[in-house]
Enzyme design. Structure first.
Site, PDB file in Angstrom:
ATOM      1  N   GLU A  52      56.073  35.165  41.272  1.00  0.00           N
ATOM      2  CA  GLU A  52      56.153  33.666  40.166  1.00  0.00           C
ATOM      3  C   GLU A  52      55.659  32.579  40.893  1.00  0.00           C
ATOM      4  OE1 GLU A  52      59.609  33.711  42.957  1.00  0.00           O
ATOM      5  OE2 GLU A  52      58.406  35.198  41.690  1.00  0.00           O
TER       6      GLU A  52
ATOM      7  N   CYS B 204      61.747  41.080  45.457  1.00  0.00           N
ATOM      8  CA  CYS B 204      62.399  40.702  46.585  1.00  0.00           C
ATOM      9  C   CYS B 204      63.669  41.404  46.713  1.00  0.00           C
ATOM     10  CB  CYS B 204      62.577  39.366  46.564  1.00  0.00           C
ATOM     11  SG  CYS B 204      63.046  38.691  48.365  1.00  0.00           S
ATOM     12  N   PHE B 205      64.957  40.940  46.561  1.00  0.00           N
ATOM     13  CA  PHE B 205      65.907  41.857  46.756  1.00  0.00           C
ATOM     14  C   PHE B 205      65.897  43.027  45.921  1.00  0.00           C
ATOM     15  CE2 PHE B 205      70.869  41.920  46.574  1.00  0.00           C
ATOM     16  CZ  PHE B 205      70.998  42.399  47.819  1.00  0.00           C
TER      17      PHE B 205
ATOM     18  N   GLY C 199      64.625  38.586  54.542  1.00  0.00           N
ATOM     19  CA  GLY C 199      65.158  38.707  55.969  1.00  0.00           C
ATOM     20  C   GLY C 199      65.211  40.255  56.166  1.00  0.00           C
TER      21      GLY C 199
ATOM     22  N   HIS D  66      57.143  37.221  46.145  1.00  0.00           N
ATOM     23  CA  HIS D  66      57.547  36.482  44.842  1.00  0.00           C
ATOM     24  C   HIS D  66      56.056  36.238  43.816  1.00  0.00           C
ATOM     25  CE1 HIS D  66      61.838  35.411  45.583  1.00  0.00           C
ATOM     26  NE2 HIS D  66      61.264  35.549  47.006  1.00  0.00           N
TER      27      HIS D  66
END
Length: 390
Positions: free
Chosen positions: A355, A261-262, A305, A353
């Site tokens: 997970e 993600c980030f 986002g 994600h």
């Protein structure tokens, strides 16, 4: 329970749109970027995901709260959303695992919310106009002059340019022991890491060292890691220059790297790519993604986002000299980059994600892929099959 309060509440968007409803959770005022999450289940994992810091989350599922909150499923130490918007709160908690109601948990963590509004209308408005700042005003704050409420919203910080890593990261290192066949120490940069991610990494044989977001490369080297992992987290990747420079030092050391993600956005920037803000982001547990290597479509969990700006077809050279790179995964709804793979150094990342807390488990194999990458690129680490052959 404080459910079904008669206290008034109003949601005010920065374009002047107003929705009047009832207070839900704590009473007061809260500000943030208003975003919608499309998951039908898993609201506890959503609320405790640090990536939602600074955001007022709207649940598109109309009925929320029937399973309550429990002590087993939180993804972090607290609820992180800036505010909460639901259509129809459950009248009862009916799950045997529940330890408290959702409403009581919101009150305990001071989360201001609103219920009883047309969440479908708000979602459609954001989809058309894009994500925007908003405010929830409840109790006495609901009676503030509408022009003053709008002014307060307009003065709130925008997500673009915002660095929130220091807000959500641990203050000191935390270690989770490896399970099963031990691979070695893994340095995890906590930018908002979820508990399910730590568990998945430990189950693959990593001793997981969760490190504060302001750690230095020397401090990472001091734990003698076999690899480095960057977690999910809130904020604008363009405002995280220190994390990008740290990652370049990791790549220069040729330590295997995996980002989620980030972490995917920061790998992109470390490789020399740009990032940009999406109109309304991806948030939910039903996002289709194409794995370009296999042609397989995965249903995945998302909360982002921002996205990486890169060509989705073919290989390209890293502008910062890290060799060839390719986009490994693509979102099928809007062709957004959902994964990167470096071809000349041991590094890859995904925007979603694996997970899957909450969410489908189609992408869980990525943790195995990371473990294999570490074994292939770390001479002192053997594959279990090689050790068996002796």
């Amino acid at each position: 329970m404080t459910l079904f309060t008669t206290d008034p509440a109003v949601l005010v968007l920065e374009d002047g749109t107003r929705h009047v409803g009832r207070a839900y959770g704590a009473i007061g005022t809260t500000l943030g970027e208003v975003v919608f999450a499309t998951g039908m289940t898993g609201y506890q994992e959503t609320l405790t995901d640090p990536s939602y810091a600074g955001q007022i989350v709207l649940q598109t599922a109309p009925h929320i709260g029937n399973t309550g909150m429990n002590d087993e499923d939180p993804e972090s130490r607290r609820i992180w959303v800036a505010g909460y918007i639901v259509r129809d709160p459950s009248r009862v908690v009916s799950n045997w695992r529940a330890d408290e109601s959702l409403d009581d948990a919101l009150v305990s963590d001071g989360i201001v919310g609103i219920s009883g509004i047309d969440t479908r209308a708000v979602t459609r408005h954001i989809r058309a106009a894009g994500s925007m700042r908003g405010g929830i005003f409840s109790g006495d704050a609901a009676a503030i002059d509408p022009e003053d409420q709008l002014r307060i919203v307009a003065e709130a910080p925008e997500m673009t340019g915002l660095n929130l890593s220091s807000v959500v990261s641990v203050g000191a290192a935390e270690v989770t022991p490896a399970r099963g066949e031990r691979i070695g120490n893994l340095a995890v940069l906590d930018l908002g890491v979820k508990q399910a991610t730590i568990e998945n990494l430990a189950e693959r044989g990593f001793e997981v060292h969760v490190l504060p977001q302001n750690v230095t490369i020397d401090q990472i080297r001091a734990i003698d890691p076999v690899a480095v992992f960057y977690s999910n987290g809130p904020g604008d990747p363009a405002a995280s220059g220190d994390h990008v420079e740290l990652l370049r030092a990791v790549l220069d050391d040729r330590l295997p790297f995996f980002g989620i993600c980030f972490g995917n956005q920061l790998l992109g920037r470390a490789l020399g790519l740009g990032t940009y803000k999406l109109p309304f982001g991806h948030r939910g547990i039903n996002q289709p993604v194409l794995d370009k290597a296999t042609g397989r479509v995965e249903i995945t969990s998302h909360n982002h986002g921002f996205a990486v700006d890169a060509p989705i077809e073919g290989e390209f050279e890293s502008p910062h000299g890290y060799g060839r790179v390719e986009v490994s995964h693509v979102g099928l709804n809007d062709k957004v980059v959902e994964g990167l793979r470096a071809l000349d150094i041991p590094a890859f990342s995904v925007q979603y994600h694996p997970e899957a807390a909450a969410g489908p488990h189609d992408a869980n194999y990525l943790f195995d892929r990371f473990a294999d990458l570490v074994r292939e690129n770390t001479p002192k680490v053997q594959h279990p099959a090689e050790e068996a052959q002796g």
